[in-house]
Structures are given as C-alpha cells and as structure tokens.
Design a protein around this motif. Sequence first.
Motif, PDB file in Angstrom:
ATOM      1  N   GLY A  76       0.812  -1.209   0.000  1.00  0.00           N
ATOM      2  CA  GLY A  76       0.000   0.000   0.000  1.00  0.00           C
ATOM      3  C   GLY A  76       0.846   1.259   0.000  1.00  0.00           C
ATOM      4  O   GLY A  76       0.514   2.247  -0.665  1.00  0.00           O
ATOM      5  N   GLY A  77       1.946   1.237   0.748  1.00  0.00           N
ATOM      6  CA  GLY A  77       2.833   2.388   0.778  1.00  0.00           C
ATOM      7  C   GLY A  77       3.450   2.679  -0.579  1.00  0.00           C
ATOM      8  O   GLY A  77       3.525   3.838  -1.018  1.00  0.00           O
TER       9      GLY A  77
ATOM     10  N   LEU B  21       9.830   7.439   2.062  1.00  0.00           N
ATOM     11  CA  LEU B  21       8.522   6.932   2.463  1.00  0.00           C
ATOM     12  C   LEU B  21       8.631   5.476   2.921  1.00  0.00           C
ATOM     13  O   LEU B  21       8.132   5.102   3.989  1.00  0.00           O
ATOM     14  CB  LEU B  21       7.549   7.071   1.291  1.00  0.00           C
ATOM     15  CG  LEU B  21       6.066   6.816   1.531  1.00  0.00           C
ATOM     16  CD1 LEU B  21       5.233   7.495   0.437  1.00  0.00           C
ATOM     17  CD2 LEU B  21       5.716   5.333   1.560  1.00  0.00           C
ATOM     18  N   ALA B  22       9.276   4.645   2.106  1.00  0.00           N
ATOM     19  CA  ALA B  22       9.387   3.221   2.430  1.00  0.00           C
ATOM     20  C   ALA B  22      10.198   3.002   3.699  1.00  0.00           C
ATOM     21  O   ALA B  22       9.897   2.095   4.491  1.00  0.00           O
ATOM     22  CB  ALA B  22      10.015   2.464   1.262  1.00  0.00           C
ATOM     23  N   ALA B  23      11.242   3.809   3.897  1.00  0.00           N
ATOM     24  CA  ALA B  23      12.054   3.660   5.105  1.00  0.00           C
ATOM     25  C   ALA B  23      11.230   3.930   6.359  1.00  0.00           C
ATOM     26  O   ALA B  23      11.337   3.214   7.360  1.00  0.00           O
ATOM     27  CB  ALA B  23      13.261   4.597   5.051  1.00  0.00           C
ATOM     28  N   VAL B  24      10.397   4.962   6.306  1.00  0.00           N
ATOM     29  CA  VAL B  24       9.534   5.254   7.453  1.00  0.00           C
ATOM     30  C   VAL B  24       8.590   4.080   7.720  1.00  0.00           C
ATOM     31  O   VAL B  24       8.408   3.653   8.866  1.00  0.00           O
ATOM     32  CB  VAL B  24       8.716   6.536   7.205  1.00  0.00           C
ATOM     33  CG1 VAL B  24       7.612   6.674   8.248  1.00  0.00           C
ATOM     34  CG2 VAL B  24       9.623   7.755   7.240  1.00  0.00           C
ATOM     35  N   VAL B  25       7.998   3.540   6.649  1.00  0.00           N
ATOM     36  CA  VAL B  25       7.021   2.468   6.806  1.00  0.00           C
ATOM     37  C   VAL B  25       7.663   1.214   7.388  1.00  0.00           C
ATOM     38  O   VAL B  25       7.196   0.669   8.394  1.00  0.00           O
ATOM     39  CB  VAL B  25       6.343   2.163   5.456  1.00  0.00           C
ATOM     40  CG1 VAL B  25       5.504   0.887   5.555  1.00  0.00           C
ATOM     41  CG2 VAL B  25       5.471   3.331   5.025  1.00  0.00           C
TER      42      VAL B  25
ATOM     43  N   VAL C  40       5.008   8.793   7.457  1.00  0.00           N
ATOM     44  CA  VAL C  40       4.479   8.808   8.823  1.00  0.00           C
ATOM     45  C   VAL C  40       2.952   8.822   8.801  1.00  0.00           C
ATOM     46  O   VAL C  40       2.290   8.064   9.527  1.00  0.00           O
ATOM     47  CB  VAL C  40       5.018  10.028   9.595  1.00  0.00           C
ATOM     48  CG1 VAL C  40       4.287  10.182  10.928  1.00  0.00           C
ATOM     49  CG2 VAL C  40       6.522   9.886   9.833  1.00  0.00           C
ATOM     50  N   THR C  41       2.381   9.691   7.953  1.00  0.00           N
ATOM     51  CA  THR C  41       0.926   9.798   7.877  1.00  0.00           C
ATOM     52  C   THR C  41       0.293   8.480   7.430  1.00  0.00           C
ATOM     53  O   THR C  41      -0.692   8.008   8.017  1.00  0.00           O
ATOM     54  CB  THR C  41       0.525  10.914   6.904  1.00  0.00           C
ATOM     55  OG1 THR C  41       1.113  12.145   7.321  1.00  0.00           O
ATOM     56  CG2 THR C  41      -0.985  11.071   6.840  1.00  0.00           C
TER      57      THR C  41
END
Length: 299
Positions: A60-61, A113-117, A168-169
Amino acid sequence: MWFEPATVEAVRDAFPEWMALLFAVLSYLGSVWFVAPVVVLAFWFVDRRRFAPWLGIVMGGYALMVGIKSVFAVSRPGVGPAIEPAALPTVAGLFYAPLVEVHTPAFPSGHALAAVVVWGMFALESDVGRRRDRLVVAGLIPILVAFSRVAVGVHYPIDVVVGLGVGVTYLVVAFAVVRRIDDRATAAFGLAATVGVVALAVSAEPDAATLLGGAVGALVAWRLATPPRDPWPRTPTGAGLAVAGVGSLGLVALVLTVTDGLLARWIVGFVAAATVVSLPAFVPSRITRRSSTEPEPAR
C-alpha cells in the motif's frame, strides 16, 4: 532552495567522493531491493500472523508513492552522482547504479517513504531488543536514507521531507485501519488494494497495476490458502527455499522491466504475491524441518 539543483550539488560536493558509496548503502535501507526480501523472509521464517500485515502495508505504501509521484510529476534534479557507475568495478557498479540512475518522478521520495514504513513497523511491531532502542533506530534510519537520496544527487530536499511526512501519515492511518479488524492481514491487503485502485486510476502506471495485482493476489491467497502460523525452520532445506523464493522475486523484477502492459503487470503482481503468501501452505514446516530432525538411515 527546495527545487534548485544547486542545492543538491552543494550537498553532494560537501563530502568526499568515496562517501557516495556509503550513501548508496544507506539508500538501500529504504530501497525495494531491501524492503521486499526482508519482509518476505520475515513472513516465511519468523511469524506469519505478525508479518502478513507488513506485506500489505508495504504494498500500500508503494502504491501511494506511485500515485502521488504521478500527480505531481516533478523531474529529478539532473545532478550527476559524485562517482559514475561505469567508474566502479562491475559488481560494485551493479550495486550502485540502480540508486543513482533514476528516471521516475522525484516527488515525493519513495525511499524516504518506504524507510519510514518498514522501520516504523519494526519499532512498533517487532520484539527485537528494547522498544526504546527500536524507536531510536526507526527515527534515525529514515532520516539517513532521506539525506542519502539528496547526497547522491537524485532528489531535492523537499522530495525527501515530504516523503518522510507522507510515510508517517500513511503508517498512522494503516495502523488505525489494520488494528480495528481481527484479521489484520485481510485488513492490510484490503487497504493495499484500495490504495492500489486509486493509484492506478490517477496514474495509469504499470507499477500501480503491479501493486494492485499484488494486493489482490495476496488477499485471495490469504483467504483461500491461509498458511500455518509456524514458520519454516532455519534448516538447510528452509534456506534452500528462501534462496529459491527470493531468486524468484528477482526474476519477477526482471520481467517487470520488460513488460509495461497494465494487464500483464497486474497478472505478474497477482501471481507473485499469491505465491509468496500461499507457498508455506503447500510447503509446511514439517517438510523443511526433516533435514534437521530425521535420523540418518542405518547402513
């Protein structure tokens, strides 16, 4: 400042050339070439109920990233890397080139983005070490990944800042959705499919079709061929299955590089994800455990 190539050049040139290789290593901590195998292996060898939702949240990310990139369509800075891949030995060049020779839209940074997820899920969902230490790691690594993407010349600063924020969101929303439903894997795959539909509708990108197919394939496999919770043991047989499985994912990646049709991409994504999720149901733990528990035959 935010969209000036000169800013990116200044960051790149502030470090010795050899550090471009270090930044490449850091970039891999948010790369699909790292994230996908790690999450798949954790699903196979650690805890399938815990890590099945990770598969969906990660898909999804990436679908969210594809959709946003398509909407804004911001070009890359056009700043060359400090070291050209051709200047490196062949193996090092193959490792380094995918991180610095990028032609997809820049905004937002998919690596950030992927690193945060993935590292956020590691901090909140795993039981490795102390929670406080995991949170420190989950806060530090995405920042290093984000900085590395600017330092290798492929992102503007705003790309990575927004990538971190979107990550994060999305993770907060994903956890809010998944934790409300008893079958978290079904919820995660359903969320990924929903985001995938929107991403495909707004972008018509092959990658969106692949991710949508993957989400649907994983959901179907989970519902129809739910694997046993017991993970594969870490035996030679299990290691062989892991090598074969990850190698198959590599072949899928190669197929994706030569196939742009939306239907073909959807099918490839469906089959790949369905295989990842259902394989343990057809190769149960007792089979992989035999190599370490069965006595040798008498001679």
